[in-house]
Design a protein around this motif. Structure first.
Motif, PDB file in Angstrom:
ATOM      1  N   ARG A  59       0.837  -1.213   0.000  1.00  0.00           N
ATOM      2  CA  ARG A  59       0.000   0.000   0.000  1.00  0.00           C
ATOM      3  C   ARG A  59       0.869   1.260   0.000  1.00  0.00           C
ATOM      4  O   ARG A  59       0.605   2.218  -0.730  1.00  0.00           O
ATOM      5  N   ASN A  60       1.935   1.269   0.805  1.00  0.00           N
ATOM      6  CA  ASN A  60       2.787   2.448   0.902  1.00  0.00           C
ATOM      7  C   ASN A  60       3.620   2.662  -0.353  1.00  0.00           C
ATOM      8  O   ASN A  60       3.692   3.778  -0.881  1.00  0.00           O
ATOM      9  N   HIS A  66      -1.928   4.474  -6.539  1.00  0.00           N
ATOM     10  CA  HIS A  66      -3.317   4.719  -6.092  1.00  0.00           C
ATOM     11  C   HIS A  66      -3.554   6.164  -5.679  1.00  0.00           C
ATOM     12  O   HIS A  66      -4.707   6.610  -5.592  1.00  0.00           O
ATOM     13  N   LEU A  67      -2.477   6.945  -5.423  1.00  0.00           N
ATOM     14  CA  LEU A  67      -2.579   8.382  -5.116  1.00  0.00           C
ATOM     15  C   LEU A  67      -3.526   8.677  -3.949  1.00  0.00           C
ATOM     16  O   LEU A  67      -4.108   9.757  -3.877  1.00  0.00           O
ATOM     17  N   ASN A  68      -3.695   7.699  -3.061  1.00  0.00           N
ATOM     18  CA  ASN A  68      -4.628   7.831  -1.922  1.00  0.00           C
ATOM     19  C   ASN A  68      -6.065   8.083  -2.379  1.00  0.00           C
ATOM     20  O   ASN A  68      -6.878   8.628  -1.629  1.00  0.00           O
ATOM     21  N   MET A  69      -6.369   7.661  -3.593  1.00  0.00           N
ATOM     22  CA  MET A  69      -7.738   7.769  -4.090  1.00  0.00           C
ATOM     23  C   MET A  69      -8.461   6.424  -4.002  1.00  0.00           C
ATOM     24  O   MET A  69      -9.493   6.224  -4.625  1.00  0.00           O
ATOM     25  N   GLN A 110      -7.752  -4.312  -7.857  1.00  0.00           N
ATOM     26  CA  GLN A 110      -8.117  -2.922  -8.155  1.00  0.00           C
ATOM     27  C   GLN A 110      -8.029  -2.074  -6.888  1.00  0.00           C
ATOM     28  O   GLN A 110      -8.641  -2.407  -5.868  1.00  0.00           O
ATOM     29  N   PHE A 111      -7.287  -0.989  -6.942  1.00  0.00           N
ATOM     30  CA  PHE A 111      -7.171  -0.118  -5.775  1.00  0.00           C
ATOM     31  C   PHE A 111      -8.468   0.637  -5.499  1.00  0.00           C
ATOM     32  O   PHE A 111      -8.721   1.037  -4.363  1.00  0.00           O
ATOM     33  N   VAL A 112      -9.274   0.840  -6.522  1.00  0.00           N
ATOM     34  CA  VAL A 112     -10.615   1.418  -6.353  1.00  0.00           C
ATOM     35  C   VAL A 112     -11.595   0.341  -6.799  1.00  0.00           C
ATOM     36  O   VAL A 112     -11.693   0.032  -7.989  1.00  0.00           O
ATOM     37  N   GLU A 113     -12.314  -0.225  -5.841  1.00  0.00           N
ATOM     38  CA  GLU A 113     -13.112  -1.421  -6.101  1.00  0.00           C
ATOM     39  C   GLU A 113     -14.112  -1.237  -7.236  1.00  0.00           C
ATOM     40  O   GLU A 113     -14.320  -2.134  -8.060  1.00  0.00           O
ATOM     41  N   LYS A 114     -14.746  -0.080  -7.305  1.00  0.00           N
ATOM     42  CA  LYS A 114     -15.807   0.132  -8.291  1.00  0.00           C
ATOM     43  C   LYS A 114     -15.308   0.857  -9.546  1.00  0.00           C
ATOM     44  O   LYS A 114     -16.113   1.369 -10.327  1.00  0.00           O
ATOM     45  N   HIS A 234     -10.740   6.522 -10.686  1.00  0.00           N
ATOM     46  CA  HIS A 234      -9.276   6.419 -10.699  1.00  0.00           C
ATOM     47  C   HIS A 234      -8.882   4.980 -11.032  1.00  0.00           C
ATOM     48  O   HIS A 234      -8.713   4.150 -10.132  1.00  0.00           O
ATOM     49  N   PRO A 235      -8.748   4.652 -12.319  1.00  0.00           N
ATOM     50  CA  PRO A 235      -8.342   3.291 -12.680  1.00  0.00           C
ATOM     51  C   PRO A 235      -6.907   3.026 -12.213  1.00  0.00           C
ATOM     52  O   PRO A 235      -5.967   3.680 -12.670  1.00  0.00           O
ATOM     53  N   ALA A 236      -6.744   2.085 -11.311  1.00  0.00           N
ATOM     54  CA  ALA A 236      -5.423   1.766 -10.759  1.00  0.00           C
ATOM     55  C   ALA A 236      -5.443   0.320 -10.295  1.00  0.00           C
ATOM     56  O   ALA A 236      -6.363  -0.091  -9.587  1.00  0.00           O
TER      57      ALA A 236
END
Length: 246
Positions: A59-60, A66-69, A110-114, A234-236
């Motif tokens: 994560r770090n 992921h830019l903390n998004m 996916q860092f952003v689930e949706k 935010h696709p990541a």
């Protein structure tokens, strides 16, 4: 047992302790029973600690992807994915490491689930770990009109890659590489063909390599660009994962 003395209770009733202080009766919760850990629970705790530490490091280090998004439960989702990696390790409980598991189970996390990468990039880069201990990344030729999502007002798209090398047994990261691919969406060219990328991962103590990727979208105002991405858009993702042979 509690005793009534001069109108005040003293002692223990159930889990409540009665005592007198400055003419007042104070009621407190008594100490609970300590649960003794068994050998099995201690072993399971060791495995969970290994996974939890690995999740924090990923994560770090992947922060620039992921830019903390990320969504609010991203870390818990990542831990669950890492558990699936280590469960495939046939070592006894208490000795299950990421290296001995199936690291490719992290691919497409996916860092952003949706906000799934495949909804915004309709092709996949080919990612390989070569015998020379290099990561090779090759994007297929793609059509800017049909193969990528183009948000309204977006003039510039950036594909960002991070190649991170870890040693989870030693609880450390070894090295990382970053690479940015800017794509001007205002140019008339329709097809884009990118060169193959090579990244060296042959480092001392290198054990695991993860490849993270995101897509950043920008709107241009004169000579300035404003990032259009946000926590819902935010696709990541982790797009590659390999164990490095010693």
């Amino acid at each position: 047992m509690a005793i009534l003395e001069n109108g005040s209770l003293k002692g223990l009733v159930g889990n409540l302790v009665f005592r007198k202080s400055n003419e007042k009766t104070i009621v407190q919760t008594g100490p609970g029973r300590k649960t003794k850990q068994t050998k099995a629970t201690k072993a399971a705790a060791i495995d969970f600690g290994h996974v939890s530490t690995a999740g924090s490091r990923i994560r770090n280090i992947m922060g620039e992807i992921h830019l903390n998004m990320h969504d609010s439960i991203m870390h818990n989702r990542l831990i669950n994915h890492l558990k699936r990696v280590t469960r495939a390790n046939r070592a006894p409980v208490g000795e299950k490491t990421i290296r001995g598991g199936k690291i490719d189970r992290l691919i497409n996390f996916q860092f952003v689930e949706k906000c799934h990468m495949h909804d915004y990039m309709h092709f996949d880069p080919e990612i390989k770990l070569l015998d020379t201990k290099q990561v090779a990344i090759q994007f297929p030729k793609f059509d800017m009109q049909n193969d990528i999502h183009r948000p309204k007002y977006c003039n510039l798209m950036k594909i960002n890659l991070m190649i991170a090398v870890f040693n989870f047994n030693k609880q450390q990261y070894i090295r990382w590489h970053k690479h940015e691919i800017p794509i001007n969406l205002q140019i008339p060219s329709k097809d884009v063909e990118l060169e193959e990328l090579l990244f060296d991962v042959n480092y001392q103590d290198a054990e695991t390599v993860l490849i993270g990727m995101n897509i950043e979208y920008y709107e241009r105002f004169s000579d300035n660009y404003t990032l259009l991405n946000n926590k819902d858009f935010h696709p990541a993702a982790i797009v590659g994962a390999f164990i490095i042979d010693p």
